[in-house]
Write a protein that holds these residues in place. Structure first.
Motif, mmCIF file in Angstrom:
data_model
loop_
_atom_site.group_PDB
_atom_site.id
_atom_site.type_symbol
_atom_site.label_atom_id
_atom_site.label_comp_id
_atom_site.label_asym_id
_atom_site.label_seq_id
_atom_site.Cartn_x
_atom_site.Cartn_y
_atom_site.Cartn_z
ATOM 1 N N ALA B 89 22.590 41.098 42.995
ATOM 2 C CA ALA B 89 23.562 41.239 41.915
ATOM 3 C C ALA B 89 24.694 42.168 42.319
ATOM 4 O O ALA B 89 24.839 43.259 41.784
ATOM 5 C CB ALA B 89 22.866 41.746 40.658
ATOM 6 N N ALA B 90 25.479 41.723 43.284
ATOM 7 C CA ALA B 90 26.619 42.510 43.740
ATOM 8 C C ALA B 90 27.427 41.655 44.688
ATOM 9 O O ALA B 90 26.880 40.766 45.340
ATOM 10 C CB ALA B 90 26.164 43.762 44.492
ATOM 11 N N GLN B 91 28.706 41.933 44.736
ATOM 12 C CA GLN B 91 29.451 41.446 45.899
ATOM 13 C C GLN B 91 29.754 42.674 46.746
ATOM 14 O O GLN B 91 28.954 43.063 47.560
ATOM 15 C CB GLN B 91 30.671 40.654 45.452
ATOM 16 C CG GLN B 91 30.207 39.316 44.909
ATOM 17 C CD GLN B 91 31.298 38.291 44.801
ATOM 18 O OE1 GLN B 91 32.329 38.354 45.447
ATOM 19 N NE2 GLN B 91 31.067 37.315 43.956
ATOM 20 N N CYS B 92 30.886 43.340 46.501
ATOM 21 C CA CYS B 92 31.093 44.572 47.262
ATOM 22 C C CYS B 92 30.081 45.634 46.853
ATOM 23 O O CYS B 92 29.690 46.473 47.647
ATOM 24 C CB CYS B 92 32.516 45.079 47.075
ATOM 25 S SG CYS B 92 32.850 45.853 45.483
ATOM 26 N N GLY B 93 29.669 45.626 45.575
ATOM 27 C CA GLY B 93 28.678 46.581 45.099
ATOM 28 C C GLY B 93 29.251 47.903 44.610
ATOM 29 O O GLY B 93 28.499 48.770 44.167
ATOM 30 N N PHE B 94 30.551 48.058 44.663
ATOM 31 C CA PHE B 94 31.158 49.350 44.325
ATOM 32 C C PHE B 94 30.957 49.709 42.854
ATOM 33 O O PHE B 94 30.778 50.881 42.510
ATOM 34 C CB PHE B 94 32.664 49.292 44.643
ATOM 35 C CG PHE B 94 33.326 50.634 44.758
ATOM 36 C CD1 PHE B 94 33.267 51.355 45.940
ATOM 37 C CD2 PHE B 94 34.029 51.176 43.696
ATOM 38 C CE1 PHE B 94 33.891 52.587 46.064
ATOM 39 C CE2 PHE B 94 34.653 52.414 43.802
ATOM 40 C CZ PHE B 94 34.586 53.117 44.989
ATOM 41 N N CYS B 95 30.969 48.705 42.001
ATOM 42 C CA CYS B 95 30.829 48.951 40.562
ATOM 43 C C CYS B 95 29.377 49.160 40.151
ATOM 44 O O CYS B 95 29.100 49.579 39.029
ATOM 45 C CB CYS B 95 31.397 47.762 39.781
ATOM 46 S SG CYS B 95 30.449 46.238 40.041
ATOM 47 N N ILE B 96 28.453 48.805 41.037
ATOM 48 C CA ILE B 96 27.054 48.659 40.616
ATOM 49 C C ILE B 96 26.352 49.991 40.303
ATOM 50 O O ILE B 96 25.640 50.084 39.300
ATOM 51 C CB ILE B 96 26.226 47.846 41.638
ATOM 52 C CG1 ILE B 96 26.877 46.487 41.893
ATOM 53 C CG2 ILE B 96 24.790 47.676 41.165
ATOM 54 C CD1 ILE B 96 26.797 45.503 40.768
ATOM 55 N N CYS B 125 34.013 45.000 36.740
ATOM 56 C CA CYS B 125 33.626 44.466 38.044
ATOM 57 C C CYS B 125 34.743 43.525 38.462
ATOM 58 O O CYS B 125 34.967 42.506 37.818
ATOM 59 C CB CYS B 125 32.301 43.711 38.001
ATOM 60 S SG CYS B 125 31.962 42.864 39.560
ATOM 61 N N ARG B 126 35.444 43.854 39.516
ATOM 62 C CA ARG B 126 36.589 43.050 39.925
ATOM 63 C C ARG B 126 36.163 41.867 40.788
ATOM 64 O O ARG B 126 36.884 40.886 40.901
ATOM 65 C CB ARG B 126 37.579 43.943 40.670
ATOM 66 C CG ARG B 126 38.840 43.242 41.143
ATOM 67 C CD ARG B 126 39.551 42.544 40.011
ATOM 68 N NE ARG B 126 40.933 42.206 40.327
ATOM 69 C CZ ARG B 126 41.611 41.286 39.665
ATOM 70 N NH1 ARG B 126 41.053 40.610 38.676
ATOM 71 N NH2 ARG B 126 42.861 41.041 39.973
ATOM 72 N N CYS B 127 34.998 41.971 41.417
ATOM 73 C CA CYS B 127 34.557 40.888 42.311
ATOM 74 C C CYS B 127 34.029 39.676 41.551
ATOM 75 O O CYS B 127 33.857 38.617 42.121
ATOM 76 C CB CYS B 127 33.462 41.378 43.244
ATOM 77 S SG CYS B 127 33.994 42.622 44.418
ATOM 78 N N GLY B 128 33.706 39.859 40.287
ATOM 79 C CA GLY B 128 33.160 38.728 39.545
ATOM 80 C C GLY B 128 31.665 38.551 39.738
ATOM 81 O O GLY B 128 31.158 37.430 39.691
ATOM 82 N N ALA B 129 30.948 39.634 39.931
ATOM 83 C CA ALA B 129 29.488 39.534 40.083
ATOM 84 C C ALA B 129 28.788 39.522 38.716
ATOM 85 O O ALA B 129 27.568 39.667 38.637
ATOM 86 C CB ALA B 129 28.968 40.679 40.944
#
Ligand code: FES
Ligand code: FES
Lengths: 698, 141
Positions: B89-96, B125-129
């Motif tokens: 449940a992440a793309q870049c993961g920065f927001c996670i 979440c900007r990546c759309g995860a």
């Protein structure tokens, strides 16, 4: 035989890509992690091709002088080109290791694979370890060797957890560049004018130096940075600094009327495609627009620089460590070899943002203070100083006869989509333009990659078979605001225009939008994804629309040569515009990391919905309208589809293709078409907002 | 001087800025991220006295005796982390990391029903995860 990866040109030897040492496997790649999951995809490729567990692979990405120069991680080619190079190098390395194993054991090479070397992953790892001392990998990769067929994949399950996921989720120091620290490291913020063309009018350096938290003021003409002990101090210093500096900022042109703005700026016309007879009149036409968009990564653009005796090391989130190294070196007046760039992942990157600029900022600060310095931009700088995705305008028209399209015109007008470092002869780094000894940016020049479209013309040519067609690109060379690559470049607006027009054509002849597209589609893979998405949505059983609920379809093949993507979506229009169901199919050839593909496609769809329905930054004389999250809305959690279904087509005998950008245009098209279906009006100016809908209905 | 606990450890500090900078700048706890410093993105979210808060908007002077929890204070096998790993449940993961703390607070308070609204108010979440994040969160709420 697959063609050799173009990445092998600059790094032809196996040893450039693969090494075996101390029981571990080293994989080196010039493609870097920008949130797209390429690191994990490369690990999967290497594990499967070498037949070793992922746990023994050490992946090194994006380090000048250590990894192959693969230019940028962009254009969705990291898997297609960078992954192919790793695959071809691994295939050859494995063959050589088996042969060397046979030689050492005195068996016939043909038996090596079945002798003690075995076939299981543990055995192969043992083999590499055993042959490593005598194995010569300084030989050119032979792309004629066939990689394993998909049916022989045995090492990995379809879904694997990315090797670095836990570190990213749990705050391991340095997992993100924003968290990367060095002993003795200082922190800095750079002062930026309200718009990128501003120059420093007045700067009270004494007052800045006297701010309680400032350790150093770094000043070179219009470049001013405040260096402090801690990040907190650097932020406070930058906030207090505004009282002591003033900028001369030229007014931006008024951009509320986007077509007027774009038409006012002089453009150079390029003929992208002229085929068949001249199309002199059209039966259906549309003018669509796409506003300027911000990257708006959640992380702040960041870099860390450390000077040393000879030059400097810069830790960066740049998409292209070699091109950016060369431009920073030229700016600093040092040899490229004396500057080292090391990629560390940052927050998600969707194109040319502030990552390269801030790397120069950090280098300038570190050089001035003689110590390691970390620089991050501010949220406002992210929104106003980083390049934007350009505003665009597309006029499309079609002539029809006997229910078919006979003529097609497509005229796209846009600012550039390519001002990356490494592009042209100038220096494309913001602070380089502001120094006392300034460097000019490169001349604006979108690449002419007909028919793939290198910039604003990306995907300007429809996939559909039409006998007579004229496509032109009016490229604006002026830069009233800074623009560059944002995910999918021109494809978002071009495919929106094409897919909107296809629907209007279908409606005008009373045809079903899917059937009408199929009647004009020759490419079997495009036909297959379109059919698949329609079937997933039970297209033929959908309601007829017109009552505020609508279905829309969108199709595209990214760059007209990469991944195919089709989407059918359902939209409810009342006080808000809400996409409730998304069904899509993607053909990306062999999916290297199926869950990674799904993840990219889901993210691409959500970001495309956000762009299409909500986002814009408007040029105003006193600056851009978007200055932070409070003035730049993106899709929110209650606006998500309740169902989002991704089908990966069974196309594994085709080469692997990237999927990072294929969704943007088709989703935009499908949203516009769903609104048309729901309420009978065609919205053409993105973002497609409820307010524009009300105006259209009035 | 402020005395508080962070992940169960006693901390005494004269630092008087936002909690986020105490964590990242003084305690080398990097899970909480700086995304805006303006209270608009949620990347900096941690738990204070059981409530998820944006640490960039939480001044130290307000934290005398407070109990602060960050992702670093979760057990490695905490079901919230496990769920996000399981769903990738992440793309870049920065927001996670920030979202993990919001989900943890909702779980501990038994307020799973507030998930969407809380995310709406606090997290970007900007990546759309998003779909994966929601799936992962719902398995533990
Ligand atoms: S960093 Fe605290 S809300 Fe954005
Ligand atoms: S995963 Fe990148 S911002 Fe959420």
């Amino acid at each position: 035989m697959t063609a050799p990866s173009t990445s092998l040109k600059a790094a032809p030897l196996i040893s450039h890509w693969v090494g075996f040492e101390s029981g571990r496997v080293q994989i080196r790649s010039g493609k870097v992690e920008i949130g797209q999951g390429i690191g994990h995809a490369l690990m999967r490729i290497a594990a499967e091709e070498l037949e070793v567990p992922m746990e023994i692979i050490d992946l090194v990405q994006g380090r000048t002088a250590e990894t192959p120069n693969e230019l940028w991680s962009s254009a969705s080619i990291s898997v297609e080109v960078g992954g192919l190079a790793v695959r071809q190098a691994c295939t050859h390395a494995r063959a050589l290791a088996l042969a060397e194993g046979a030689r050492l054991q005195n068996v016939h090479p043909e038996d090596a694979g079945v002798a003690d070397c075995g076939r299981g992953t543990a055995d192969m790892a043992a083999l590499y370890d055993a042959v490593a001392p005598s194995l010569d990998l300084d030989v050119p990769v032979d792309p004629a060797l066939s990689p394993k067929p998909r049916s022989d994949y045995s090492v990995l399950p379809e879904k694997t957890v990315p090797h670095d996921l836990r570190d990213r989720l749990t705050g391991k120091p340095g997992a993100f560049l924003q968290d990367f620290t060095l002993p003795g490291m200082l922190h800095a913020r750079v002062l930026h004018p309200p718009c990128t063309a501003g120059v420093l009018l007045q700067c009270d350096e004494t007052a800045l130096a006297a701010l309680p938290c400032v350790r150093h003021v770094v000043r070179d003409e219009s470049f001013v940075a405040l260096v402090a002990e801690t990040e907190h101090d650097a932020i406070r210093a930058a906030q207090a600094a505004s009282a002591h500096v003033s900028w001369d900022t030229p007014d931006l042109p008024e951009g509320a009327d986007l077509p007027a703005l774009l038409k006012d700026l002089p453009a150079e016309r390029r003929r992208i495609l002229t085929r068949g007879d001249a199309v002199t009149s059209v039966d259906v036409e549309l003018c669509v627009t796409r506003p300027f968009l911000a990257h708006a990564s959640v992380g702040l653009s960041t870099a860390v620089a450390r000077p040393d005796d000879k030059g400097m090391t810069v830790w960066t989130q740049s998409q292209g460590v070699y091109p950016t190294r060369d431009e920073i070196a030229r700016t600093l007046g040092i040899a490229s070899e004396d500057l080292r760039l090391i990629h560390v992942p940052g927050a998600g990157c969707y194109g040319h943002n502030g990552a390269d600029d801030v790397a120069l900022d950090a280098a300038l600060c570190a050089r001035a203070v003689g110590a390691p310095v970390r620089v991050s931009w501010t949220r406002t700088q992210e929104m106003t100083s980083a390049p934007l995705g350009s505003g665009m305008m597309v006029d499309v028209g079609a002539s029809l006869a006997q229910g078919r399209i006979t003529g097609w015109t497509h005229k796209v007008r846009s600012l550039t989509h390519l001002t990356r470092p490494g592009w042209g002869d100038g220096i494309n780094l913001l602070s380089a333009w502001r120094l006392g000894d300034p460097h000019a940016a490169s001349d604006i020049e979108d690449p002419g990659q007909v028919p793939f479209g290198g910039g604003g013309d990306r995907n300007a040519i429809p996939l559909y078979a039409v006998p007579n067609i004229q496509v032109t690109y009016d490229m604006i060379k002026a830069q009233p605001v800074r623009t560059s690559a944002l995910r999918s470049l021109g494809a978002h607006a071009n495919v929106f225009a094409i897919e909107s027009l296809m629907d209007e054509c279908a409606l005008s002849v009373g045809a079903d939008p899917v059937a009408f597209r199929l009647a004009h589609l020759e490419d079997p893979r495009a036909r297959a994804v379109l059919r698949c998405a329609a079937d997933m949505a039970s297209w033929d059983d959908r309601s007829s629309g017109g009552d505020g609920i609508g279905w829309g379809i969108g199709l595209g093949r990214y760059k007209n040569k990469a991944a195919y993507f089709a989407v059918a979506l359902r939209l409810e229009a009342d006080a808000a515009l809400h996409v409730t169901n998304v069904h899509c199919a993607v053909d990306c050839g062999l999916p290297v990391d199926p869950d990674g593909v799904r993840n990219q496609i889901e993210g691409g769809i959500i970001q495309a919905l956000s762009w299409t329905l909500k986002e814009e930054t408007v040029l105003r004389p006193d600056g851009l309208s978007a200055r932070g999250w409070d003035t730049y809305s993106i899709i929110n959690w209650d606006e998500l589809p309740s169902k989002l279904e991704v089908k990966i087509m069974d196309a594994e005998n085709n080469p692997a293709l990237g999927v990072g950008e294929c969704t943007m245009g088709p989703v935009a098209g499908a949203v516009g078409n769903a609104i048309r279906n729901a309420l009978g009006v065609r919205l053409t100016a993105m973002p497609l907002t409820p307010q524009k809908l009300l105006e259209a209905l009035a | 001087m402020t005395a508080l606990t962070v992940n169960g450890m006693a901390v005494e500090t004269t630092f008087d800025g936002p909690l986020l900078h105490l964590l990242r700048g003084e305690l080398d706890l990097f899970a909480a991220k700086l995304g805006c410093g303006e209270g608009n993105c949620g990347a900096c979210t941690v738990i204070v006295n059981g409530q998820a808060v944006q640490s960039c908007q939480t001044p130290l002077w307000d934290l005398e005796g407070a109990e602060v929890r960050t992702v670093e204070g979760l057990r490695a096998d905490d079901p919230v982390i496990a769920a996000f790993m399981e769903e990738n449940a992440a793309q870049c993961g920065f927001c996670i990391p920030g979202i993990l703390m919001t989900v943890t607070a909702l779980r501990d308070q038994g307020k799973g029903g507030d998930l969407l609204q809380t995310l709406d108010e606090r997290h970007i979440c900007r990546c759309g995860a998003h779909m994966r994040i929601l799936r992962a969160a719902r398995t533990v709420l």
